[in-house]
Design a protein around this motif. Structure first.
Motif: not given
Length: 160
Positions: A62-63, A77-81, A88-91, A119-120
């Motif tokens: 997660e973030l 923060i969970p990915l996708g939330k 982050a999840s979609e980059r 995104p980094l």
């Protein structure tokens, strides 16, 4: 001692100046936290009409909140939330003109009305995200998106 340089030129000239300042701040500094802290401070002092600028770092699941400038923020923060987790999840960079219309938006600061999240990424690896909030709706435009993507790319090169 480093001092942010005021700039009265065009926005694109100011962005180039900020990128130059970022390079100078990070040059020769191997510590990721120090670089992220200076990068968030540089953004907060360089971008008008923003109320939060900082980083969330990906821990493999997660973030997690990293260095930032602004009010205290959500820690995980969970990915996708929310905007950060989705970017982050979609980059891919997300520019949200009205965060209240974004499904699942996570409100850490009630004053925030718009947001940009970049995104980094280093190679294929997600390192985290750069997150900037503004109290003004539709604050971020395409020119600023391109600038912040370059900024995030420079940061990603030194925080591996």
């Amino acid at each position: 001692m480093f001092q942010a340089m005021p700039y009265d030129g065009t926005r694109s000239e100011r962005y180039e100046s900020v990128l130059s300042q970022l390079g100078a701040l990070m040059e020769g500094e191997p510590n990721a936290i120090a670089n992220l802290a200076n990068a968030s401070a540089l953004l907060k002092t360089s971008l008008p009409d923003t109320n939060w600028a900082g980083f969330y770092l990906f821990d493999g699941k997660e973030l997690v909140l990293g260095p930032f400038q602004g009010l205290p923020a959500c820690i995980r923060i969970p990915l996708g939330k929310g905007v950060c987790g989705t970017a982050a999840s979609e980059r891919r960079t997300l520019v949200v003109g009205d965060v209240h219309a974004f499904p699942g938006h996570i409100a850490c600061d009630e004053a925030s009305n718009s947001e940009i999240v970049v995104p980094l990424i280093q190679g294929d690896r997600l390192l985290g995200v750069l997150d900037i909030d503004s109290p003004i709706k539709h604050r971020f435009d395409d020119e600023e998106r391109r600038f912040l993507e370059r900024f995030a790319g420079m940061v990603a090169e030194v925080i591996c």
